[in-house]
Design a protein around this motif. Structure first.
Motif, PDB file in Angstrom:
ATOM      1  N   THR A   1      -0.635  -8.150   0.081  1.00 43.51           N
ATOM      2  CA  THR A   1      -1.903  -8.787  -0.287  1.00 43.51           C
ATOM      3  C   THR A   1      -2.673  -7.873  -1.234  1.00 43.51           C
ATOM      4  OG1 THR A   1      -3.293  -7.797   1.430  1.00 43.51           O
ATOM      5  CG2 THR A   1      -2.070  -9.789   2.043  1.00 43.51           C
ATOM      6  N   GLY A   2      -3.723  -8.398  -1.815  1.00 44.08           N
ATOM      7  CA  GLY A   2      -4.586  -7.597  -2.674  1.00 44.08           C
ATOM      8  C   GLY A   2      -5.587  -6.774  -1.901  1.00 44.08           C
ATOM      9  N   PHE A   3      -5.609  -6.927  -0.575  1.00 43.60           N
ATOM     10  CA  PHE A   3      -6.580  -6.219   0.244  1.00 43.60           C
ATOM     11  C   PHE A   3      -6.092  -4.850   0.707  1.00 43.60           C
ATOM     12  CE2 PHE A   3      -7.516 -10.758   0.879  1.00 43.60           C
ATOM     13  CZ  PHE A   3      -8.789 -10.777   0.337  1.00 43.60           C
ATOM     14  N   SER A   4      -4.845  -4.559   0.481  1.00 44.70           N
ATOM     15  CA  SER A   4      -4.289  -3.256   0.863  1.00 44.70           C
ATOM     16  C   SER A   4      -4.619  -2.243  -0.227  1.00 44.70           C
ATOM     17  CB  SER A   4      -2.772  -3.342   1.009  1.00 44.70           C
ATOM     18  OG  SER A   4      -2.422  -4.299   1.967  1.00 44.70           O
ATOM     19  N   GLY A   5      -4.714  -1.005   0.155  1.00 46.50           N
ATOM     20  CA  GLY A   5      -4.967   0.041  -0.820  1.00 46.50           C
ATOM     21  C   GLY A   5      -3.680   0.680  -1.304  1.00 46.50           C
ATOM     22  N   THR A   6      -3.774   1.407  -2.405  1.00 48.41           N
ATOM     23  CA  THR A   6      -2.617   2.086  -2.961  1.00 48.41           C
ATOM     24  C   THR A   6      -2.180   3.250  -2.087  1.00 48.41           C
ATOM     25  OG1 THR A   6      -3.393   1.495  -5.157  1.00 48.41           O
ATOM     26  CG2 THR A   6      -1.716   3.179  -5.056  1.00 48.41           C
ATOM     27  N   SER A   7      -3.117   3.862  -1.384  1.00 46.04           N
ATOM     28  CA  SER A   7      -2.773   5.050  -0.584  1.00 46.04           C
ATOM     29  C   SER A   7      -1.751   4.728   0.507  1.00 46.04           C
ATOM     30  CB  SER A   7      -4.021   5.677   0.015  1.00 46.04           C
ATOM     31  OG  SER A   7      -4.659   4.780   0.897  1.00 46.04           O
ATOM     32  N   GLY A   8      -1.852   3.569   1.133  1.00 43.06           N
ATOM     33  CA  GLY A   8      -0.909   3.196   2.187  1.00 43.06           C
ATOM     34  C   GLY A   8       0.502   2.999   1.661  1.00 43.06           C
ATOM     35  N   ILE A   9       0.628   2.325   0.530  1.00 41.40           N
ATOM     36  CA  ILE A   9       1.971   2.121  -0.017  1.00 41.40           C
ATOM     37  C   ILE A   9       2.509   3.408  -0.628  1.00 41.40           C
ATOM     38  CG2 ILE A   9       1.792  -0.373  -0.293  1.00 41.40           C
ATOM     39  CD1 ILE A   9       1.229   0.073  -3.255  1.00 41.40           C
ATOM     40  N   ARG A  10       1.621   4.278  -1.134  1.00 40.90           N
ATOM     41  CA  ARG A  10       2.058   5.595  -1.634  1.00 40.90           C
ATOM     42  C   ARG A  10       2.633   6.407  -0.475  1.00 40.90           C
ATOM     43  NH1 ARG A  10      -2.328   7.335  -3.932  1.00 40.90           N
ATOM     44  NH2 ARG A  10      -1.667   6.847  -6.046  1.00 40.90           N
ATOM     45  N   ARG A  11       1.951   6.407   0.648  1.00 46.51           N
ATOM     46  CA  ARG A  11       2.405   7.149   1.825  1.00 46.51           C
ATOM     47  C   ARG A  11       3.759   6.620   2.308  1.00 46.51           C
ATOM     48  NH1 ARG A  11      -2.135   7.416   3.932  1.00 46.51           N
ATOM     49  NH2 ARG A  11      -2.194   5.336   4.811  1.00 46.51           N
ATOM     50  N   SER A  12       3.908   5.311   2.343  1.00 47.42           N
ATOM     51  CA  SER A  12       5.153   4.689   2.783  1.00 47.42           C
ATOM     52  C   SER A  12       6.305   5.015   1.830  1.00 47.42           C
ATOM     53  CB  SER A  12       4.949   3.176   2.866  1.00 47.42           C
ATOM     54  OG  SER A  12       6.139   2.517   3.150  1.00 47.42           O
ATOM     55  N   ALA A  13       6.054   4.926   0.523  1.00 49.03           N
ATOM     56  CA  ALA A  13       7.095   5.225  -0.465  1.00 49.03           C
ATOM     57  C   ALA A  13       7.494   6.696  -0.406  1.00 49.03           C
ATOM     58  CB  ALA A  13       6.605   4.863  -1.865  1.00 49.03           C
ATOM     59  N   THR A  14       6.524   7.570  -0.225  1.00 50.38           N
ATOM     60  CA  THR A  14       6.804   9.005  -0.128  1.00 50.38           C
ATOM     61  C   THR A  14       7.625   9.324   1.114  1.00 50.38           C
ATOM     62  OG1 THR A  14       4.763   9.506  -1.327  1.00 50.38           O
ATOM     63  CG2 THR A  14       5.738  11.298  -0.064  1.00 50.38           C
ATOM     64  N   GLN A  15       7.306   8.693   2.236  1.00 52.42           N
ATOM     65  CA  GLN A  15       8.078   8.909   3.463  1.00 52.42           C
ATOM     66  C   GLN A  15       9.519   8.436   3.291  1.00 52.42           C
ATOM     67  OE1 GLN A  15       5.718   6.832   6.390  1.00 52.42           O
ATOM     68  NE2 GLN A  15       4.429   8.621   6.793  1.00 52.42           N
ATOM     69  N   ARG A  16       9.704   7.300   2.635  1.00 52.94           N
ATOM     70  CA  ARG A  16      11.075   6.809   2.381  1.00 52.94           C
ATOM     71  C   ARG A  16      11.839   7.779   1.501  1.00 52.94           C
ATOM     72  NH1 ARG A  16      11.897   1.485  -0.250  1.00 52.94           N
ATOM     73  NH2 ARG A  16      14.071   1.950   0.107  1.00 52.94           N
ATOM     74  N   ALA A  17      11.172   8.304   0.464  1.00 55.45           N
ATOM     75  CA  ALA A  17      11.827   9.241  -0.451  1.00 55.45           C
ATOM     76  C   ALA A  17      12.207  10.526   0.281  1.00 55.45           C
ATOM     77  CB  ALA A  17      10.919   9.541  -1.637  1.00 55.45           C
ATOM     78  N   ASN A  18      11.314  11.032   1.129  1.00 54.68           N
ATOM     79  CA  ASN A  18      11.619  12.238   1.910  1.00 54.68           C
ATOM     80  C   ASN A  18      12.797  12.001   2.849  1.00 54.68           C
ATOM     81  OD1 ASN A  18      10.098  14.592   1.297  1.00 54.68           O
ATOM     82  ND2 ASN A  18       8.265  13.529   2.003  1.00 54.68           N
ATOM     83  N   SER A  19      12.818  10.864   3.517  1.00 51.42           N
ATOM     84  CA  SER A  19      13.935  10.535   4.413  1.00 51.42           C
ATOM     85  C   SER A  19      15.239  10.438   3.634  1.00 51.42           C
ATOM     86  CB  SER A  19      13.672   9.213   5.135  1.00 51.42           C
ATOM     87  OG  SER A  19      12.573   9.328   5.989  1.00 51.42           O
ATOM     88  N   PHE A  20      15.189   9.840   2.456  1.00 49.14           N
ATOM     89  CA  PHE A  20      16.353   9.714   1.592  1.00 49.14           C
ATOM     90  C   PHE A  20      16.913  11.093   1.255  1.00 49.14           C
ATOM     91  CE2 PHE A  20      18.156   9.588  -2.701  1.00 49.14           C
ATOM     92  CZ  PHE A  20      19.100   8.587  -2.570  1.00 49.14           C
TER      93      PHE A  20
END
Length: 134
Positions: A43-62
């Protein structure tokens, strides 16, 4: 959420997008194979910080799946720009490299410092930081 792919074998998820977004951070000093991870809010109501955190965690796990002594270092970050309307939801694409933890410690300190300065400058340009004295 898209799969993590090698940059050399994939295209940006922002390519040919109506709302292109902008580069938020770029560091060409990091060496090694580069990978791409893309996340988009539902949605447009989510902030960029949450998806940045999620993408960074995936990259670290990778990177840790490749080798437990590896960690991810951000090479570049591209984000969607507001307004978040008409399907322009918060999106982020991070280009990263998996590097050895020990050899990366000096790079992290330098990168973090410049990353912070870049973020502060971006806030200043957006008018979120007031430099006038009271």
């Amino acid at each position: 959420m898209s799969p993590i792919e090698k940059v050399s074998e994939s295209e940006s998820n922002f390519k040919d997008a109506v709302f292109e977004g902008k580069d938020f951070y770029i560091s060409e000093e990091i060496l090694g194979e580069r990978y791409r991870v893309f996340h988009q809010a539902s949605t447009g109501f989510s902030g960029t910080s949450g998806i940045r955190r999620s993408a960074t965690q995936r990259a670290n796990s990778f990177c840790q799946k490749i080798d437990l002594n590896k960690m991810m270092l951000t090479v570049s970050e591209h984000t969607a720009s507001p307004p978040y309307i008409l399907g322009n939801f918060p999106r982020i694409e991070i280009i990263f490299a998996c590097v050895d933890r020990k050899s990366a410690q000096t790079s992290i300190a330098t990168t973090d410092k410049y990353d912070l300065l870049t973020k502060i400058k971006d806030l200043l340009d957006k008018g979120a930081v007031n430099t006038a004295r009271v």
